[in-house]
Design an enzyme around this catalytic site. Structure first.
Site, short mmCIF file in Angstrom:
data_model
loop_
_atom_site.label_atom_id
_atom_site.label_comp_id
_atom_site.label_asym_id
_atom_site.label_seq_id
_atom_site.Cartn_x
_atom_site.Cartn_y
_atom_site.Cartn_z
N ALA A 1 0.80 -1.16 -0.01
CA ALA A 1 -0.05 -0.05 -0.09
C ALA A 1 0.92 1.28 -0.12
O ALA A 1 2.09 1.18 0.45
CB ALA A 1 -0.97 -0.19 1.07
N ARG B 1 0.79 3.81 1.84
CA ARG B 1 1.37 4.45 3.00
C ARG B 1 2.56 3.77 3.58
O ARG B 1 3.16 4.41 4.25
CB ARG B 1 0.07 4.29 3.94
CG ARG B 1 -0.54 2.81 4.08
CD ARG B 1 -1.53 3.11 5.02
NE ARG B 1 -1.98 1.55 5.38
CZ ARG B 1 -3.01 0.83 4.57
NH1 ARG B 1 -3.31 1.48 3.49
NH2 ARG B 1 -3.26 -0.13 4.99
N TYR B 2 3.12 2.59 2.97
CA TYR B 2 4.06 1.81 3.40
C TYR B 2 5.41 2.16 2.77
O TYR B 2 6.43 1.55 2.93
CB TYR B 2 3.65 0.32 3.49
CG TYR B 2 2.74 -0.15 4.32
CD1 TYR B 2 2.70 0.66 5.62
CD2 TYR B 2 1.56 -0.86 4.03
CE1 TYR B 2 1.44 0.06 6.42
CE2 TYR B 2 0.57 -0.96 4.64
CZ TYR B 2 0.45 -0.68 5.98
OH TYR B 2 -0.43 -0.91 6.95
N THR B 3 5.11 2.66 1.36
CA THR B 3 6.29 2.83 0.56
C THR B 3 6.70 4.28 0.47
O THR B 3 6.02 5.03 0.61
CB THR B 3 6.30 2.13 -0.85
OG1 THR B 3 4.99 2.84 -1.35
CG2 THR B 3 5.76 0.80 -0.84
#
Length: 712
Positions: free
Chosen positions: A125, A127-129
């Site tokens: 997602a 928001r994680y990268t």
């Protein structure tokens, strides 16, 4: 007592009288133009689609450059969709993830986190990268500050954005592209960036370079996923024309009783291959497989192991995998891109490189003009200051003897012969600029400005001088691709034979791989709409008289909607023709051409059709494509504005493609155009009475043909 409701009169100025057809056609056309020029088709110059271009521009504006701290992908994509690209954040993140994927030939985005590394992987997602521009990505935006490309207002007028990026290397040919829009589709394979840069320099030096030399410089595609191009068929045609089909095979080796898959063809996902193998094992078509395991990891890459049963040959299993799965497939290349007017057209590899070189010439010209303007302005100020320094005491006396700034400005102009701008610059000087050391520095600056002015003037006026600069910059840019990751990965095995060309005991591979494909009347191959392609021969007819017959060769095993041809502009209809049937093409001028498909060579998925019926008058066009069963009693009903006629199909001769057809609907009362034509295998009735079919020379019947219907 009955209550009444007063309804105000409608303002006639607010009423738009428009038919539903006109309304739909207008907005459908608007959407089609948007889909082609603003979403799916890349530019031939910087090689980017609008979404990709805006993403890179936003990252440049946010200073997400190599060496700087990366930023959350969600923040980057939200900024792009809010400022530049009014679409969903999910689609923008999908585009960004692909540009950061490991299998890209040149990674434009440096991604931090779980981005796709093996085809078929889903990125984490947003928001994680995190992401920032890679060194090659930064080379696409490096000259934006030099005013090297035109800028326009964004969709809401709050920002400005570049129409193209000042790309220093040809993205489209290096990374390839896939896109489907209304009436157009593009599919460009990736190439080795070193080979492309060498070809750019060669074409810059020799624009009329021979095709043989171009093919030697760019022998074939080079995907980041590796794989092997099998055989030489189609490669030269693709390089020289931009259209061609060639066979691509994954890397499949045999180790004892195991068959090891370590590379896949481009566009083929690992899970698609595994699902296909499981289906073949369950159906009994690959009864010799004992087990399949996926040992893929992010450190060692793709590794699918297929184990043969005792008594079965691993080499035979390998041949079956190549014949029955997408491990070997046909790549139908079609180089479609937007020109300078944002109009899609076909390009060859040579033309795409020339378009990139024109972009580089434009970048050097515009940045030189911008820098020349700055140098000219600075030279003007320095010239005024040096004039003042010739008699600095007189300048100080003029300033000290003036009552106001305006008096001082006018006094300097009259005393030294300088203009208002130069006088204001002198008045704004600090006292430390009056030292002898500053005079020496000023003279050095003037000499440097004079030299730069001469160089820039030459660049603006002389294309040959710009070519010299472009060549030196190409040499510098090529240094980005010196690492081992840019060694050729795709093997070009010209001696090998495609497995798809050999038929086994169960039939040809094409027949199996096309078993699930359908073709509908809109010109779309899919797995859910239309008639099964295996039930006959696919056909498509265009209003301009083109016709195409196809067996579906070149279609991948992976099911997705694919147009019947790369160019479906003006497509009239399409479908599947039963064996033994013919096809009739009816024109607006009352002619019909009956074609036997056996006399026309079928085309693959990349074919755009061939000349079917020759149209005579400028306003003539094909209005109907009628499949004929060739049975007794079959007839064609043709309708004009004031007449109609039922013509016996048996009286229409079979002609080859490219003919003008024969007249079959003599017009009445000076008419010259047909409205429609339909066919019925059982004839037609009017009321309850059968209509007797006529031969093609008979006159049409006056009156409306609306009450003539097919017999049941």
């Amino acid at each position: 007592m009955t209550a009444t409701l007063d309804v105000p009169e409608q303002n006639p100025d607010l009423v738009l009288e428009q038919s539903a057809d006109d309304y739909w056609n207008h907005y459908q056309l608007t959407f089609a133009l948007y889909s082609v020029s603003d979403r799916a088709i890349p530019s031939a110059f910087d090689g980017l689609k609008p979404g990709q271009r805006r993403l890179l521009y936003q990252m440049y504006d946010s200073r997400l450059l190599p060496g700087n701290k990366p930023q959350k992908s969600s923040k980057v994509c939200s900024a792009v969709t809010g400022n530049l690209h009014p679409h969903g954040g999910a689609s923008m993140y999908g585009a960004a993830a692909l540009m950061a994927a490991e299998f890209q030939r040149v990674k434009v985005i440096d991604g931090q986190g779980a981005f796709p590394r093996i085809q078929g992987d889903i990125p984490a997602a947003d928001r994680y990268t995190e992401m920032r521009l890679s060194a090659p990505g930064a080379a696409l935006t490096a000259e934006l500050a030099d005013h090297a490309v035109p800028m326009v207002s964004t969709f809401d007028g709050e920002w400005i954005e570049p129409t193209v990026l000042p790309a220093q290397w040809p993205v489209l040919l290096c990374n390839g592209a896939v896109g489907i829009a209304e009436g157009w589709a593009t599919k460009v394979p990736a190439h080795n960036p070193r080979e492309i840069m060498a070809a750019c320099r060669a074409l810059l030096k020799t624009p009329n370079m021979t095709d043989d030399r171009l093919v030697k410089l760019i022998p074939g595609p080079d995907w980041g996923c590796g794989a092997t191009v099998v055989g030489e068929t189609g490669l030269r045609e693709y390089i020289t024309t931009g259209r061609g089909q060639f066979t691509v095979r994954g890397t499949v080796s045999v180790e004892g009783k195991n068959v090891i898959v370590t590379e896949l063809p481009p566009g083929v996902a690992s899970n698609t291959v595994q699902d296909r193998i499981r289906a073949l094992v369950e159906s009994g078509e690959m009864s010799g497989v004992a087990d399949m395991s996926d040992l893929t990891d992010r450190r060692n890459g793709l590794r699918i192991v297929v184990t043969a049963k005792r008594g079965h040959s691993a080499e035979q299993i390998r041949e079956q995998l190549l014949a029955l799965t997408p491990l070997e497939s046909t790549f139908a290349a079609s180089l479609v891109a937007l020109d300078e007017n944002r109009v899609p057209r076909w390009w060859s590899v040579r033309e795409l490189i020339s378009a990139f070189l024109r972009l580089r010439d434009s970048v050097v010209l515009h940045r030189s003009e911008y820098r020349l303007e700055k140098v000219t302005a600075r030279r003007h100020l320095v010239a005024g200051l040096m004039t003042i320094h010739l008699d600095i005491d007189a300048a100080v006396a003029v300033i000290r003897g003036s009552d106001t700034v305006d008096d001082a400005r006018q006094g300097l102009q009259e005393r030294f012969g300088i203009d208002t701008e130069q006088a204001d610059y002198v008045l704004a000087l600090q006292l430390r600029r009056l030292t002898k050391l500053d005079v020496i520095e000023l003279q050095a600056e003037a000499e440097k400005l004079d030299a730069e002015f001469a160089e820039l003037t030459e660049l603006v006026a002389n294309p040959d001088a710009r070519r010299t600069v472009i060549d030196s910059e190409l040499v510098e840019t090529a240094k980005l691709f010196k690492g081992p990751e840019f060694d050729r990965r795709t093997v070009l095995d010209f001696e090998a034979t495609p497995t798809a060309s050999r038929a086994d005991e169960d039939g040809s591979r094409e027949r199996k791989s096309n078993a699930a494909w359908r073709l509908d009347d809109r010109g779309v191959f899919s797995d859910s709409h239309g008639e099964l392609l295996t039930s006959g021969l696919g056909w498509a007819v265009w209003t301009d008289g083109r016709i195409k017959f196809t067996t579906g060769s070149g279609l991948p095993y992976k099911i997705r909607d694919i147009p019947v041809a790369p160019d479906i502009t003006g497509l009239l209809s399409s479908g599947v023709l039963a064996p033994g049937s013919h096809l009739a093409l009816v024109t607006r001028r009352g002619k019909v051409l009956r074609i036997d498909p056996a006399a026309v060579n079928p085309q693959g998925a990349a074919g755009n059709g061939v000349a079917g019926v020759k149209l005579g008058a400028d306003s003539d066009e094909v209005i109907a494509a009628l499949p004929l069963t060739c049975e007794n009693g079959e007839a064609i009903l043709s309708i004009s504005e004031k007449g109609w006629k039922v013509t016996e199909v048996a009286d229409i001769p079979v002609k080859g493609r490219g003919g003008a057809g024969v007249g079959f609907h003599p017009f009445v009362n000076g008419e010259d155009t047909l409205l429609s034509a339909t066919v019925s295998a059982t004839g037609f009735i009017r009321g309850k009475k059968a209509v007797q079919p006529q031969n093609r020379a008979k006159s049409s019947v006056k009156g409306s043909g609306g009450d003539v219907t097919p017999a049941t």
